[in-house]
Design a protein around this motif. Structure first.
Motif, PDB file in Angstrom:
ATOM      1  N   THR A 166     112.803 -11.124  -4.126  1.00 30.45           N
ATOM      2  CA  THR A 166     112.804 -12.096  -3.037  1.00 30.45           C
ATOM      3  C   THR A 166     113.546 -13.367  -3.438  1.00 30.45           C
ATOM      4  OG1 THR A 166     110.698 -13.062  -3.732  1.00 30.45           O
ATOM      5  CG2 THR A 166     110.614 -11.295  -2.090  1.00 30.45           C
ATOM      6  N   GLY A 167     113.875 -14.128  -2.432  1.00 29.98           N
ATOM      7  CA  GLY A 167     114.487 -15.432  -2.622  1.00 29.98           C
ATOM      8  C   GLY A 167     114.201 -16.293  -1.409  1.00 29.98           C
ATOM      9  N   ASN A 168     114.533 -17.542  -1.503  1.00 31.82           N
ATOM     10  CA  ASN A 168     114.316 -18.487  -0.406  1.00 31.82           C
ATOM     11  C   ASN A 168     115.542 -19.353  -0.213  1.00 31.82           C
ATOM     12  OD1 ASN A 168     111.577 -17.781  -0.031  1.00 31.82           O
ATOM     13  ND2 ASN A 168     111.004 -19.099  -1.722  1.00 31.82           N
ATOM     14  N   ILE A 169     115.704 -19.801   0.991  1.00 29.72           N
ATOM     15  CA  ILE A 169     116.685 -20.828   1.319  1.00 29.72           C
ATOM     16  C   ILE A 169     115.913 -21.917   2.050  1.00 29.72           C
ATOM     17  CG2 ILE A 169     118.763 -21.424   2.624  1.00 29.72           C
ATOM     18  CD1 ILE A 169     119.464 -18.388   2.511  1.00 29.72           C
ATOM     19  N   VAL A 170     116.042 -23.135   1.573  1.00 32.68           N
ATOM     20  CA  VAL A 170     115.438 -24.276   2.245  1.00 32.68           C
ATOM     21  C   VAL A 170     116.585 -25.099   2.810  1.00 32.68           C
ATOM     22  CG1 VAL A 170     113.982 -26.318   2.009  1.00 32.68           C
ATOM     23  CG2 VAL A 170     113.495 -24.275   0.638  1.00 32.68           C
ATOM     24  N   ALA A 171     116.591 -25.285   4.121  1.00 30.35           N
ATOM     25  CA  ALA A 171     117.644 -26.068   4.769  1.00 30.35           C
ATOM     26  C   ALA A 171     117.694 -27.467   4.160  1.00 30.35           C
ATOM     27  CB  ALA A 171     117.389 -26.151   6.272  1.00 30.35           C
ATOM     28  N   ALA A 172     118.893 -28.026   4.092  1.00 32.27           N
ATOM     29  CA  ALA A 172     119.081 -29.341   3.484  1.00 32.27           C
ATOM     30  C   ALA A 172     118.193 -30.403   4.131  1.00 32.27           C
ATOM     31  CB  ALA A 172     120.547 -29.755   3.562  1.00 32.27           C
ATOM     32  N   ASP A 173     117.990 -30.304   5.431  1.00 37.02           N
ATOM     33  CA  ASP A 173     117.139 -31.277   6.121  1.00 37.02           C
ATOM     34  C   ASP A 173     115.676 -30.834   6.172  1.00 37.02           C
ATOM     35  OD1 ASP A 173     117.159 -29.234   7.993  1.00 37.02           O
ATOM     36  OD2 ASP A 173     117.987 -30.462   9.620  1.00 37.02           O
ATOM     37  N   ARG A 174     115.369 -29.730   5.471  1.00 33.49           N
ATOM     38  CA  ARG A 174     114.010 -29.174   5.372  1.00 33.49           C
ATOM     39  C   ARG A 174     113.459 -28.690   6.718  1.00 33.49           C
ATOM     40  NH1 ARG A 174     114.060 -28.468   0.323  1.00 33.49           N
ATOM     41  NH2 ARG A 174     113.448 -30.041  -1.156  1.00 33.49           N
ATOM     42  N   SER A 175     114.333 -28.474   7.695  1.00 35.61           N
ATOM     43  CA  SER A 175     113.871 -28.056   9.020  1.00 35.61           C
ATOM     44  C   SER A 175     113.550 -26.568   9.098  1.00 35.61           C
ATOM     45  CB  SER A 175     114.917 -28.418  10.076  1.00 35.61           C
ATOM     46  OG  SER A 175     116.126 -27.717   9.813  1.00 35.61           O
ATOM     47  N   TRP A 176     114.137 -25.764   8.211  1.00 36.44           N
ATOM     48  CA  TRP A 176     113.908 -24.316   8.212  1.00 36.44           C
ATOM     49  C   TRP A 176     113.677 -23.832   6.796  1.00 36.44           C
ATOM     50  CZ3 TRP A 176     113.411 -20.892  12.200  1.00 36.44           C
ATOM     51  CH2 TRP A 176     113.734 -21.371  13.475  1.00 36.44           C
ATOM     52  N   PHE A 177     112.849 -22.785   6.702  1.00 32.79           N
ATOM     53  CA  PHE A 177     112.573 -22.115   5.436  1.00 32.79           C
ATOM     54  C   PHE A 177     112.856 -20.634   5.657  1.00 32.79           C
ATOM     55  CE2 PHE A 177     109.690 -19.788   2.663  1.00 32.79           C
ATOM     56  CZ  PHE A 177     109.933 -20.388   1.446  1.00 32.79           C
ATOM     57  N   PHE A 178     113.784 -20.081   4.897  1.00 29.26           N
ATOM     58  CA  PHE A 178     114.170 -18.674   5.035  1.00 29.26           C
ATOM     59  C   PHE A 178     113.673 -17.882   3.831  1.00 29.26           C
ATOM     60  CE2 PHE A 178     117.251 -21.156   7.377  1.00 29.26           C
ATOM     61  CZ  PHE A 178     117.302 -20.483   8.582  1.00 29.26           C
ATOM     62  N   THR A 179     113.202 -16.683   4.068  1.00 31.29           N
ATOM     63  CA  THR A 179     112.816 -15.769   2.997  1.00 31.29           C
ATOM     64  C   THR A 179     113.783 -14.603   3.000  1.00 31.29           C
ATOM     65  OG1 THR A 179     110.492 -16.382   3.265  1.00 31.29           O
ATOM     66  CG2 THR A 179     110.952 -14.372   2.027  1.00 31.29           C
ATOM     67  N   LEU A 180     114.291 -14.273   1.819  1.00 32.50           N
ATOM     68  CA  LEU A 180     115.238 -13.182   1.650  1.00 32.50           C
ATOM     69  C   LEU A 180     114.547 -12.034   0.924  1.00 32.50           C
ATOM     70  CD1 LEU A 180     118.203 -15.343   0.301  1.00 32.50           C
ATOM     71  CD2 LEU A 180     117.707 -14.738   2.675  1.00 32.50           C
ATOM     72  N   TYR A 181     114.811 -10.820   1.345  1.00 36.25           N
ATOM     73  CA  TYR A 181     114.242  -9.625   0.730  1.00 36.25           C
ATOM     74  C   TYR A 181     115.385  -8.736   0.257  1.00 36.25           C
ATOM     75  CZ  TYR A 181     110.076 -11.230   3.135  1.00 36.25           C
ATOM     76  OH  TYR A 181     109.025 -11.988   3.575  1.00 36.25           O
ATOM     77  N   PHE A 182     115.450  -8.536  -1.059  1.00 33.18           N
ATOM     78  CA  PHE A 182     116.507  -7.744  -1.688  1.00 33.18           C
ATOM     79  C   PHE A 182     115.938  -6.428  -2.214  1.00 33.18           C
ATOM     80  CE2 PHE A 182     117.712 -12.150  -2.217  1.00 33.18           C
ATOM     81  CZ  PHE A 182     119.060 -12.150  -1.925  1.00 33.18           C
ATOM     82  N   ASP A 183     116.841  -5.471  -2.475  1.00 29.13           N
ATOM     83  CA  ASP A 183     116.417  -4.266  -3.182  1.00 29.13           C
ATOM     84  C   ASP A 183     116.023  -4.674  -4.606  1.00 29.13           C
ATOM     85  OD1 ASP A 183     118.886  -4.739  -4.412  1.00 29.13           O
ATOM     86  OD2 ASP A 183     119.604  -2.702  -4.148  1.00 29.13           O
ATOM     87  N   ALA A 184     115.504  -3.737  -5.377  1.00 24.51           N
ATOM     88  CA  ALA A 184     114.988  -4.035  -6.714  1.00 24.51           C
ATOM     89  C   ALA A 184     116.044  -4.598  -7.656  1.00 24.51           C
ATOM     90  CB  ALA A 184     114.355  -2.784  -7.320  1.00 24.51           C
ATOM     91  N   THR A 185     117.308  -4.245  -7.441  1.00 24.72           N
ATOM     92  CA  THR A 185     118.377  -4.737  -8.318  1.00 24.72           C
ATOM     93  C   THR A 185     118.864  -6.126  -7.915  1.00 24.72           C
ATOM     94  OG1 THR A 185     120.165  -3.774  -7.002  1.00 24.72           O
ATOM     95  CG2 THR A 185     119.182  -2.367  -8.720  1.00 24.72           C
ATOM     96  N   GLY A 186     118.526  -6.555  -6.722  1.00 21.65           N
ATOM     97  CA  GLY A 186     118.980  -7.846  -6.227  1.00 21.65           C
ATOM     98  C   GLY A 186     120.404  -7.833  -5.716  1.00 21.65           C
ATOM     99  N   THR A 187     120.960  -6.652  -5.508  1.00 19.35           N
ATOM    100  CA  THR A 187     122.357  -6.556  -5.081  1.00 19.35           C
ATOM    101  C   THR A 187     122.525  -6.240  -3.595  1.00 19.35           C
ATOM    102  OG1 THR A 187     122.417  -4.231  -5.727  1.00 19.35           O
ATOM    103  CG2 THR A 187     123.140  -5.845  -7.368  1.00 19.35           C
ATOM    104  N   GLU A 188     121.451  -5.819  -2.938  1.00 18.94           N
ATOM    105  CA  GLU A 188     121.533  -5.521  -1.507  1.00 18.94           C
ATOM    106  C   GLU A 188     120.465  -6.314  -0.767  1.00 18.94           C
ATOM    107  OE1 GLU A 188     120.990  -1.882   1.694  1.00 18.94           O
ATOM    108  OE2 GLU A 188     120.781  -1.446  -0.424  1.00 18.94           O
TER     109      GLU A 188
END
Length: 131
Positions: free
Chosen positions: A87-109
């Motif tokens: 997993t990973g996250n993106i926090v918008a520069a103005d903190r208005s949105w929080f995104f969660t990213l879901y990758f395969d086990a290798t982190g490449t997809e």
């Protein structure tokens, strides 16, 4: 958090954000506007799908604005239920949105991404909750 040489770069993450869910364009825009990208070492527990599903139910119940969360739950449940994920996250520069990213086990997809707007939840009568 992983070191840079173990994970895709911010540019790589942007390229991976295609049309997996409706949140991907907004996540790309957040990165382009200076949002913070964080990728995590190791693999989260296999019940990560349960976390996403719980987040969806809770967000809908309290009136938070979400994007791609329902699609993420569907993607992870239908095609990646028993797989290890990163997993990973993106926090918008103005903190208005929080995104969660879901990758395969290798982190490449990138499998899915979802976003939750950073806002005060609505009460049932339409008034903002005091936090």
């Amino acid at each position: 958090m992983a070191t840079e040489d173990e994970n895709p770069s911010q540019r790589d993450i942007t390229a991976l954000l295609k049309d997996q869910t409706s949140a991907c364009k907004a996540a790309r825009d957040a990165i382009a506007a200076g949002g913070e990208v964080m990728l995590y070492d190791g693999q989260p527990p296999q019940w990560i799908l349960g976390i996403a599903a719980t987040r969806l139910r809770r967000s809908l119940k309290i009136g938070l604005t979400t994007i791609g969360l329902d699609e993420t739950v569907e993607i992870l449940g239908a095609r990646h239920r028993d797989e290890q994920l990163r997993t990973g996250n993106i926090v918008a520069a103005d903190r208005s949105w929080f995104f969660t990213l879901y990758f395969d086990a290798t982190g490449t997809e990138l499998l899915a991404c979802s976003g939750v707007k950073n806002e005060r939840p609505l009460r049932r009568d339409g008034q903002k909750l005091q936090l």
